[in-house]
Design a protein around this motif. Structure first.
Motif, PDB file in Angstrom:
ATOM      1  N   ARG A  35      -3.906 -12.768   1.577  1.00 57.24           N
ATOM      2  CA  ARG A  35      -5.192 -13.444   1.797  1.00 57.24           C
ATOM      3  C   ARG A  35      -5.929 -12.924   3.029  1.00 57.24           C
ATOM      4  O   ARG A  35      -7.145 -13.028   3.103  1.00 57.24           O
ATOM      5  N   ASP A  36      -5.161 -12.394   3.990  1.00 51.49           N
ATOM      6  CA  ASP A  36      -5.786 -11.868   5.201  1.00 51.49           C
ATOM      7  C   ASP A  36      -6.579 -10.589   4.926  1.00 51.49           C
ATOM      8  O   ASP A  36      -7.367 -10.171   5.770  1.00 51.49           O
ATOM      9  N   ARG A  37      -6.341 -10.001   3.790  1.00 50.65           N
ATOM     10  CA  ARG A  37      -7.054  -8.794   3.349  1.00 50.65           C
ATOM     11  C   ARG A  37      -6.975  -7.656   4.365  1.00 50.65           C
ATOM     12  O   ARG A  37      -7.963  -7.010   4.679  1.00 50.65           O
ATOM     13  N   VAL A  38      -5.761  -7.429   4.866  1.00 48.45           N
ATOM     14  CA  VAL A  38      -5.520  -6.307   5.774  1.00 48.45           C
ATOM     15  C   VAL A  38      -5.016  -5.146   4.919  1.00 48.45           C
ATOM     16  O   VAL A  38      -4.106  -5.308   4.106  1.00 48.45           O
ATOM     17  N   ARG A  39      -5.602  -3.984   5.101  1.00 49.44           N
ATOM     18  CA  ARG A  39      -5.257  -2.817   4.277  1.00 49.44           C
ATOM     19  C   ARG A  39      -3.817  -2.356   4.543  1.00 49.44           C
ATOM     20  O   ARG A  39      -3.316  -2.477   5.664  1.00 49.44           O
ATOM     21  N   ASN A  40      -3.197  -1.811   3.496  1.00 46.89           N
ATOM     22  CA  ASN A  40      -1.810  -1.343   3.607  1.00 46.89           C
ATOM     23  C   ASN A  40      -1.658  -0.277   4.694  1.00 46.89           C
ATOM     24  O   ASN A  40      -0.680  -0.288   5.444  1.00 46.89           O
ATOM     25  N   GLU A  41      -2.615   0.640   4.768  1.00 52.93           N
ATOM     26  CA  GLU A  41      -2.531   1.719   5.756  1.00 52.93           C
ATOM     27  C   GLU A  41      -2.524   1.149   7.172  1.00 52.93           C
ATOM     28  O   GLU A  41      -1.819   1.655   8.053  1.00 52.93           O
ATOM     29  N   GLU A  42      -3.311   0.120   7.390  1.00 53.63           N
ATOM     30  CA  GLU A  42      -3.370  -0.488   8.719  1.00 53.63           C
ATOM     31  C   GLU A  42      -2.030  -1.129   9.084  1.00 53.63           C
ATOM     32  O   GLU A  42      -1.552  -1.003  10.213  1.00 53.63           O
ATOM     33  N   ILE A  43      -1.434  -1.793   8.129  1.00 51.63           N
ATOM     34  CA  ILE A  43      -0.121  -2.418   8.369  1.00 51.63           C
ATOM     35  C   ILE A  43       0.930  -1.346   8.623  1.00 51.63           C
ATOM     36  O   ILE A  43       1.756  -1.472   9.530  1.00 51.63           O
ATOM     37  N   ARG A  44       0.899  -0.269   7.850  1.00 53.83           N
ATOM     38  CA  ARG A  44       1.848   0.832   8.056  1.00 53.83           C
ATOM     39  C   ARG A  44       1.691   1.431   9.448  1.00 53.83           C
ATOM     40  O   ARG A  44       2.676   1.769  10.097  1.00 53.83           O
ATOM     41  N   ASP A  45       0.447   1.599   9.903  1.00 52.32           N
ATOM     42  CA  ASP A  45       0.209   2.153  11.232  1.00 52.32           C
ATOM     43  C   ASP A  45       0.751   1.224  12.320  1.00 52.32           C
ATOM     44  O   ASP A  45       1.338   1.687  13.301  1.00 52.32           O
ATOM     45  N   ARG A  46       0.578  -0.065  12.156  1.00 52.10           N
ATOM     46  CA  ARG A  46       1.080  -1.035  13.146  1.00 52.10           C
ATOM     47  C   ARG A  46       2.597  -0.973  13.255  1.00 52.10           C
ATOM     48  O   ARG A  46       3.154  -0.995  14.341  1.00 52.10           O
TER      49      ARG A  46
END
Length: 118
Positions: A35-46
């Motif tokens: 629901r937070d609509r955070v992109r997968n790439e952004e999560i992977r980078d974090r």
């Protein structure tokens, strides 16, 4: 999740399911939901994690290198080899003292392998 993955004959759907499960875990680590609509790439980078498809390829190629470097006389497989049907029959013939050539004569064979009823 990738235990034994170096030997898997992976199909596209397997990789897709693994990546979905991985992203679910990574989102949980970061405290995000879909629901937070955070992109997968952004999560992977974090988190600092490579895509699971790349990890699968890396595991497979590492195993391939290991197999290629083995000497040809190295034993195959781990532990005791599986018992084959032929080996079981040979053991039975030896235990019952029967020659395998006797199988060519059906009547003699049936007499040799007959177990009397109690």
């Amino acid at each position: 999740m990738l235990y034994g993955a170096e030997c898997w004959p992976t199909k596209r759907r397997h990789v897709q399911r693994l990546s979905v499960a991985e992203m679910r875990m990574l989102r949980g680590f970061c405290g995000h939901t879909r629901r937070d609509r955070v992109r997968n790439e952004e999560i992977r980078d974090r988190v600092g994690v490579a895509p699971i498809e790349e990890k699968l390829i890396q595991h497979r190629l590492r195993w391939f290198g290991h197999v290629q470097r083995r000497p040809p006389e190295a034993p195959r497989g781990r532990g005791r080899p599986r018992l084959t049907w032929d080996e079981t029959v040979k053991r039975d013939l030896k235990e019952w003292n029967i020659a395998k050539e006797l199988a060519m004569d059906r009547s003699a064979w049936r007499l040799a392998i007959n177990v009397p009823e109690p």
